[in-house]
Design an enzyme around this catalytic site. Structure first.
Site, PDB file in Angstrom:
ATOM      1  N   LYS A 141      -9.705   5.668   5.866  1.00 53.45           N
ATOM      2  CA  LYS A 141      -8.433   4.970   5.662  1.00 53.45           C
ATOM      3  C   LYS A 141      -8.606   3.793   4.719  1.00 53.45           C
ATOM      4  O   LYS A 141      -9.450   2.923   4.928  1.00 53.45           O
ATOM      5  CB  LYS A 141      -7.885   4.472   7.002  1.00 53.45           C
ATOM      6  CG  LYS A 141      -6.939   5.445   7.675  1.00 53.45           C
ATOM      7  CD  LYS A 141      -6.137   4.744   8.772  1.00 53.45           C
ATOM      8  CE  LYS A 141      -4.991   5.605   9.240  1.00 53.45           C
ATOM      9  NZ  LYS A 141      -4.141   4.874  10.208  1.00 53.45           N
TER      10      LYS A 141
ATOM     11  N   SER B 209      -2.609   0.835  -4.403  1.00 50.09           N
ATOM     12  CA  SER B 209      -3.134   2.014  -3.724  1.00 50.09           C
ATOM     13  C   SER B 209      -4.450   2.434  -4.348  1.00 50.09           C
ATOM     14  O   SER B 209      -4.616   2.380  -5.571  1.00 50.09           O
ATOM     15  CB  SER B 209      -2.138   3.170  -3.822  1.00 50.09           C
ATOM     16  OG  SER B 209      -2.720   4.362  -3.326  1.00 50.09           O
ATOM     17  N   ALA B 210      -5.374   2.864  -3.485  1.00 49.67           N
ATOM     18  CA  ALA B 210      -6.665   3.338  -3.976  1.00 49.67           C
ATOM     19  C   ALA B 210      -6.557   4.711  -4.612  1.00 49.67           C
ATOM     20  O   ALA B 210      -7.505   5.185  -5.249  1.00 49.67           O
ATOM     21  CB  ALA B 210      -7.671   3.376  -2.822  1.00 49.67           C
TER      22      ALA B 210
ATOM     23  N   GLU C 168       0.209  -3.438   4.513  1.00 55.85           N
ATOM     24  CA  GLU C 168      -0.896  -2.487   4.630  1.00 55.85           C
ATOM     25  C   GLU C 168      -0.927  -1.847   6.008  1.00 55.85           C
ATOM     26  O   GLU C 168      -0.508  -2.445   6.992  1.00 55.85           O
ATOM     27  CB  GLU C 168      -2.238  -3.217   4.415  1.00 55.85           C
ATOM     28  CG  GLU C 168      -2.858  -3.025   3.059  1.00 55.85           C
ATOM     29  CD  GLU C 168      -3.537  -1.687   2.876  1.00 55.85           C
ATOM     30  OE1 GLU C 168      -3.514  -0.866   3.812  1.00 55.85           O
ATOM     31  OE2 GLU C 168      -4.087  -1.446   1.775  1.00 55.85           O
ATOM     32  N   ASP C 169      -1.454  -0.613   6.059  1.00 51.72           N
ATOM     33  CA  ASP C 169      -1.611   0.052   7.359  1.00 51.72           C
ATOM     34  C   ASP C 169      -3.078   0.198   7.757  1.00 51.72           C
ATOM     35  O   ASP C 169      -3.366   0.686   8.844  1.00 51.72           O
ATOM     36  CB  ASP C 169      -0.967   1.437   7.321  1.00 51.72           C
ATOM     37  CG  ASP C 169      -1.799   2.444   6.550  1.00 51.72           C
ATOM     38  OD1 ASP C 169      -2.036   3.543   7.069  1.00 51.72           O
ATOM     39  OD2 ASP C 169      -2.220   2.116   5.419  1.00 51.72           O
TER      40      ASP C 169
ATOM     41  N   THR D  40       0.733  10.559   3.657  1.00 54.45           N
ATOM     42  CA  THR D  40      -0.039  11.650   3.050  1.00 54.45           C
ATOM     43  C   THR D  40      -1.421  11.758   3.691  1.00 54.45           C
ATOM     44  O   THR D  40      -2.313  12.401   3.155  1.00 54.45           O
ATOM     45  CB  THR D  40      -0.192  11.426   1.529  1.00 54.45           C
ATOM     46  OG1 THR D  40      -0.895  10.194   1.323  1.00 54.45           O
ATOM     47  CG2 THR D  40       1.153  11.376   0.848  1.00 54.45           C
TER      48      THR D  40
ATOM     49  N   ASP E  38       0.875  -1.170   0.000  1.00 55.26           N
ATOM     50  CA  ASP E  38       0.000   0.000   0.000  1.00 55.26           C
ATOM     51  C   ASP E  38       0.912   1.220   0.000  1.00 55.26           C
ATOM     52  O   ASP E  38       2.110   1.124   0.315  1.00 55.26           O
ATOM     53  CB  ASP E  38      -0.897  -0.022   1.228  1.00 55.26           C
ATOM     54  CG  ASP E  38      -1.822   1.171   1.288  1.00 55.26           C
ATOM     55  OD1 ASP E  38      -2.314   1.593   0.231  1.00 55.26           O
ATOM     56  OD2 ASP E  38      -2.029   1.697   2.400  1.00 55.26           O
ATOM     57  N   LEU E  39       0.389   2.359  -0.324  1.00 50.56           N
ATOM     58  CA  LEU E  39       1.218   3.562  -0.402  1.00 50.56           C
ATOM     59  C   LEU E  39       1.128   4.396   0.870  1.00 50.56           C
ATOM     60  O   LEU E  39       2.080   4.478   1.650  1.00 50.56           O
ATOM     61  CB  LEU E  39       0.793   4.399  -1.617  1.00 50.56           C
ATOM     62  CG  LEU E  39       1.452   5.773  -1.789  1.00 50.56           C
ATOM     63  CD1 LEU E  39       2.964   5.646  -1.843  1.00 50.56           C
ATOM     64  CD2 LEU E  39       0.920   6.457  -3.045  1.00 50.56           C
ATOM     65  N   ASP E  40      -0.023   4.971   1.094  1.00 49.67           N
ATOM     66  CA  ASP E  40      -0.164   5.895   2.207  1.00 49.67           C
ATOM     67  C   ASP E  40      -0.123   5.145   3.537  1.00 49.67           C
ATOM     68  O   ASP E  40      -0.863   4.189   3.746  1.00 49.67           O
ATOM     69  CB  ASP E  40      -1.481   6.672   2.076  1.00 49.67           C
ATOM     70  CG  ASP E  40      -1.585   7.773   3.111  1.00 49.67           C
ATOM     71  OD1 ASP E  40      -0.571   8.449   3.344  1.00 49.67           O
ATOM     72  OD2 ASP E  40      -2.673   7.931   3.687  1.00 49.67           O
TER      73      ASP E  40
ATOM     74  N   LYS F  13     -11.068  -1.538  -1.587  1.00 54.60           N
ATOM     75  CA  LYS F  13     -10.817  -2.310  -0.371  1.00 54.60           C
ATOM     76  C   LYS F  13     -11.992  -2.092   0.580  1.00 54.60           C
ATOM     77  O   LYS F  13     -12.526  -0.975   0.633  1.00 54.60           O
ATOM     78  CB  LYS F  13      -9.514  -1.849   0.291  1.00 54.60           C
ATOM     79  CG  LYS F  13      -8.284  -1.907  -0.614  1.00 54.60           C
ATOM     80  CD  LYS F  13      -7.096  -1.185   0.027  1.00 54.60           C
ATOM     81  CE  LYS F  13      -5.918  -1.086  -0.928  1.00 54.60           C
ATOM     82  NZ  LYS F  13      -4.786  -0.335  -0.347  1.00 54.60           N
TER      83      LYS F  13
END
Length: 1011
Positions: A841, A910-911, A965-966, A813, A805-807, A941
């Site tokens: 999130k 990433s979404a 993932e966070d 961000t 995942d990115l963020d 997700k």
């Protein structure tokens, strides 16, 4: 005067006495539900828990053996289609007692309710009710009623209901009449469009004769086609000051009237005894004599003696089946309530089956299904083995109709138990989800095998069990073959598994796995009888024309059974085509739980990956020996995401496997969903009767879920864990003539063999020897654990790709998104804060906007929403223009370099539609082999689509991917995709992850990925 009932309250205790189901308010709108909850039964007779003085309405009485048969009409009728269906009919209702004050009959619906209490004592089986009323004429009276329905009525085919009924005066002076009646004329309930009630309509029983005099009153009824005859008789004991008035014979009832004079403080009491005698011989002439004899004995014994006998019967049961939950009295009460209803409605006469709704209502027309052996019988095998034996004997008596059904289905030998039935013949007109459900044979074999393990009852095996096992095993080779295209594996074709939203498939995993266990059990029983009872085996084999060659075929089929494992996902496929279908695209209904089968054509359901209930998961619970924990965990995660749990059978099974694989919070949630399914009417149809299998599922959830109870090779195995909400729990069970008690608390587990010879059990894989009255204490098992993994997925593991995942994983961000949303929301006057932001999130842009609008209670057009989302995105793009490589989290570059050096492929899921631009700003875009295009992902997700898209683009099987993932939604998406999940952040929030790290800098590639 209009009625003024108090508002309804949940049927849960107000105190810590978890042995009683109590109400102190009554809501007429919930009358039907309460008639179900307070029903009494003895496995043969069931009496709904209405008020004696009220109009019968939906109240009534049922006998398991009284049914009517109706032809099924088809426009296209083909060979083997079910020709008729059975419908259980209400019998004469003997609980009615009308109250007359002078010349006015009491109408409780027109009275003012001053006080009310109703209590079902689960320890003794006594139902008590007290109500204070001011009648429409202004008279104050109190009604006290007690009833009991004993398990043992003294004679086969005879059942007894005992009532003690009192009317006391508060301020009334004058005559009172108690008109005790038997009412006839009840027809089967209107079925409507809900298939959970049934599909057939039926006229009521014929009234052949009726009589009433000073001593007794009775009616004789008969069915019109099925040949069942019923006698219902009543007699009374009179309290002080009560005398006989007159007998009354009406068109559809008989009554005896009893008179008394009341003054304030005085009461009139009668004890009423109602006897039912039945016979499937329509010409039976001895029923009135049997009823009269039983009635005479009941009057001689009196209410107190009958109630004491029932209390003693239940005390013996609870002595072995004691259970408790420390820290949750409501859950303890619900468990006892569920077990009580299961016990009282389970068939105990060895003749009648155990219906899906028990004897508490008219749901499913009184039919019984595979639920009986898969859910109900196991609980009885552990707590009341004599009842389990009787339930199996009823199946034995249904063998001949099962043989006939097998011939209808073109099987020249063997027996095929039907999908739904009362008398043993198939009653389902919908063969794709009915007759095609061959797994019923395996469920009966499973229940039989568990009973034999729990009791060692070799006599039953010789007399009945082996014949059931052998005749049903013969069907499997006739619906499958050794398939050369599958390397000679045994494949089973065109069947329907437990999931009724998927029908007529090849190699349904549940069916194949259970058939495998069935066939191998039949082989073991053959070998056991050849050693221990050779003469009886020879006689049985000759009668069945069964030879060793056929037994060898069973062995080979069992050993070579095809179990479809999907390498890409690392899970068992539900069938040969299930995983090839698209996922369910339609939105769920908001509000009340409504099964999809009520709104969609079966073919629409069959074309999608959508499950009504546990299927593969069911197989992993009932027959999971030898299947690895990782496979079970991945299979659980995948199928949980595509299951609607539209069946009440589903939650308990998912909860049991969740507990086994270490998903403790989900296990607790599923247990809670199932625990009060009837007490809180969670599926909206408790009016039709209790959900017997769901009630059984709660005991199984406690014992097989939290306590890890399994049986393997005749050995009891446990792996107890303790839900964090409880301080402790415990239960008792019976095993091979012994009583065993288990108690769990924070300090460990205590096993006590209460009586009997020494016993060897297993705790968390370790053998323990128990001797009578010598407790053994051991440490709790770790949820989902195996040596060395602390309850998480075994690492290091084979992997070919990392998907990030990115963020929150590579950079932060979150505040950038928050400020962009906040700016847009403030401009539009929409309430938005950090609390609402937490819900965004891992959620894509449009769904994030939906959450904000829903929180604000605002509805916008699609064009307006698109404009707002684009405005927010503009603010976000403007902000990320300032991002530089310095904004990467510490450790990111090291992890990417190590992965690349190891030859792993790297993907981003990433979404955000700005992900590629952001990676470019961070200076790491060239490190990734594929970046998901969020614009073409249909579902965000927690759906797995984006992770599956990345895996496909990388050319790596999902089972060989690790996702990082966070967000909780992202972890669910990873697990549903069949990948291992590593959470980055708070361990409590990311509990479903296989491992959790505080940040990406803590990620050590060598600790998680095999060289």
């Amino acid at each position: 005067m209009t009625p003024t009932p108090a508002p309804a309250i949940p049927a849960s205790p107000h105190d810590t006495d978890a042995w009683r189901l109590r109400q102190d308010r009554h809501d007429p709108a919930l009358r039907r539900r309460d008639e179900t909850l307070f029903a009494l039964a003895n496995g043969s007779l069931g009496v709904r828990g209405g008020f004696e003085e009220a109009d019968g309405g939906s109240d009534g009485s049922f006998l398991a053996s009284v049914f009517e048969q109706h032809p099924i009409h088809y426009h296209e009728r083909f060979p083997g289609f079910a020709r008729s269906t059975d419908t259980r009919l209400p019998v004469a209702d003997g609980q009615r007692i009308a109250v007359w004050l002078g010349a006015q009959r009491l109408d409780i619906d027109a009275a003012q309710w001053l006080a009310f209490e109703r209590e079902l004592d689960l320890r003794s089986g006594l139902l008590h009710r007290r109500v204070r009323l001011k009648t429409a004429q202004g008279h104050g009276i109190e009604i006290r009623a007690e009833r009991v329905l004993p398990f043992d009525s003294g004679a086969a085919g005879v059942d007894l209901l005992a009532i003690r009924y009192t009317v006391a005066s508060i301020d009334y002076t004058g005559p009172v009449t108690l008109a005790s009646a038997i009412e006839c004329g009840h027809a089967a309930a209107e079925q409507g469009d809900d298939p959970r009630i049934g599909v057939a309509s039926a006229e009521g029983l014929q009234l052949l004769s009726r009589q009433a005099d000073r001593r007794s009153a009775d009616v004789v009824q008969a069915t019109r086609r099925s040949g069942v005859r019923v006698v219902c008789s009543q007699a009374h004991r009179l309290g002080e000051g009560v005398s006989f008035g007159e007998a009354e014979i009406g068109e559809e009832h008989v009554a005896q009237r009893y008179l008394a004079q009341l003054q304030p403080g005085q009461a009139a009491t009668i004890e009423k005894f109602v006897v039912y005698a039945t016979d499937t011989n329509p010409h039976a002439t001895d029923l009135p004599a049997h009823a009269a004899q039983a009635l005479h004995q009941a009057v001689a014994d009196g209410f107190d003696a009958i109630a004491a006998r029932q209390a003693a019967s239940l005390a013996q049961f609870w002595d072995g089946a004691e259970l408790f939950i420390d820290g949750d009295a409501a859950a303890e009460q619900a468990l006892r309530f569920n077990l009580f209803h299961l016990l009282q409605s389970a068939g105990r006469d060895g003749v009648n089956g155990t219906a899906a709704k028990g004897l508490t209502g008219e749901g499913y027309e009184g039919h019984y299904f595979w639920d009986t052996e898969a859910f109900m019988l196991p609980v009885m095998a552990y707590t009341a083995p004599d009842v389990a034996r009787a339930m199996l004997h009823a199946r034995f008596l249904a063998l001949e109709p099962a043989r006939k059904h097998a011939r209808e289905m073109n099987h020249p030998r063997g027996a095929l138990f039907p999908w739904r039935t009362i008398t043993g013949g198939e009653c389902s007109a919908h063969y794709p989800s009915g007759s095609a459900a061959y797994h019923i044979n395996a469920a009966v074999a499973y229940g039989l095998g568990l009973y034999l393990d729990a009791t060692g009852d070799l006599d039953f095996l010789v007399e009945c069990g082996a014949e059931i096992l052998f005749e049903t095993a013969r069907i499997w080779p006739q619906i499958g073959h050794f398939n050369p295209r599958r390397g000679g594996a045994f494949c089973i074709h065109e069947v329907t598994g437990p999931d009724e939203y998927t029908a007529l498939v090849d190699n349904n995993f549940y069916t194949n796995r259970m058939a495998q266990q069935h066939l191998l059990r039949a082989v073991r029983v053959w070998e056991q009888l050849r050693r221990e009872r050779p003469e009886q085996l020879q006689a049985l084999a000759q009668r069945l024309q069964l030879d060793p060659h056929e037994i060898d075929t069973w062995r080979r089929a069992g050993e070579r059974m095809f179990l479809h494992y999907d390498d890409a996902l690392g899970i068992y496929a539900q069938d040969d085509t299930f995983l090839d279908k698209p996922r369910w695209p339609f939105p769920k209904h908001e509000g009340e739980h409504r099964p999809l089968l009520l709104d969609y054509h079966p073919l629409t359901l069959y074309r999608h990956q959508i499950c009504k209930q546990a299927d593969v998961v069911m197989a992993l619970v009932l027959a999971g020996d030898g299947i690895g924990a990782d496979v079970k965990r991945r299979s659980y995660d995948y199928y949980e995401a595509v299951t609607t749990h539209d069946s009440t059978l589903s939650a308990s099974v998912f909860g049991i496997l969740a507990s086994e694989v270490g998903h403790a919070e989900q296990a607790a949630k599923f247990f809670g969903d199932n625990l009060r399914v009837d007490l809180d009417d969670l599926h909206g149809n408790t009016d039709h009767g209790v959900h017997m299998a769901a009630l059984a599922g709660t005991w199984l959830g406690l014992a097989s879920g939290f306590a890890g109870l399994r049986t393997s090779d005749g050995v009891l195995k446990f792996a107890p864990t303790l839900p964090r909400q409880w301080r402790g729990f415990g239960f008792g069970l019976r095993w091979q003539g012994r009583r065993l008690r288990l108690r769990v608390d924070r300090d460990g587990v205590e096993y006590t063999l209460l009586d009997g010879a020494a016993l060897r059990i297993e705790h968390a894989g370790r053998a323990i020897e128990l001797s009578a009255q010598t407790p053994v204490r051991v440490a709790l098992a770790q949820p989902g654990s195996r040596p060395g993994d602390d309850g998480k997925l075994a690492f290091p593991r084979p992997a070919q790709a990392l998907i990030f995942d990115l963020d929150g994983v590579l950079t932060d961000t979150a505040q950038t998104h928050y400020r962009a949303w906040k700016r847009m929301a403030d401009e539009e006057g929409l309430p938005f804060d950090q609390h609402v932001n937490e819900q965004l999130k891992g959620v894509d842009r449009m769904n994030s906007l939906e959450i904000i609008l829903r929180h604000a209670g605002k509805v916008l057009s699609a064009e307006q929403k698109l404009a707002l989302a684009e405005r927010k995105n503009g603010y976000y793009v403007e902000a990320i223009a300032q991002v530089t490589p310095k904004d990467l989290f510490p450790g990111v570059e090291r992890v990417l370099e190590q992965a690349r050096a190891r030859g792993l492929k790297l993907g981003l899921a990433s979404a955000s539609r700005n992900a590629a631009a952001l990676l470019d700003r961070l200076g790491i875009a060239d490190r990734f082999d594929y970046i998901a295009d969020a614009a073409r992902i249909a579902r965000a997700k927690p759906a797995p689509d984006i992770f599956l898209d990345v895996a496909a683009a990388l050319g790596v099987a999902p089972s060989l991917c690790i996702g990082l993932e966070d967000a909780a939604a992202g972890v669910v998406a990873i697990k549903t995709a069949g990948m291992a999940a590593i959470g980055i952040g708070d361990a409590a929030t990311l509990a479903r992850a296989d491992a959790c790290l505080p940040d990406i800098a803590s990620f050590d590639l060598n600790a998680f990925v095999s060289p």
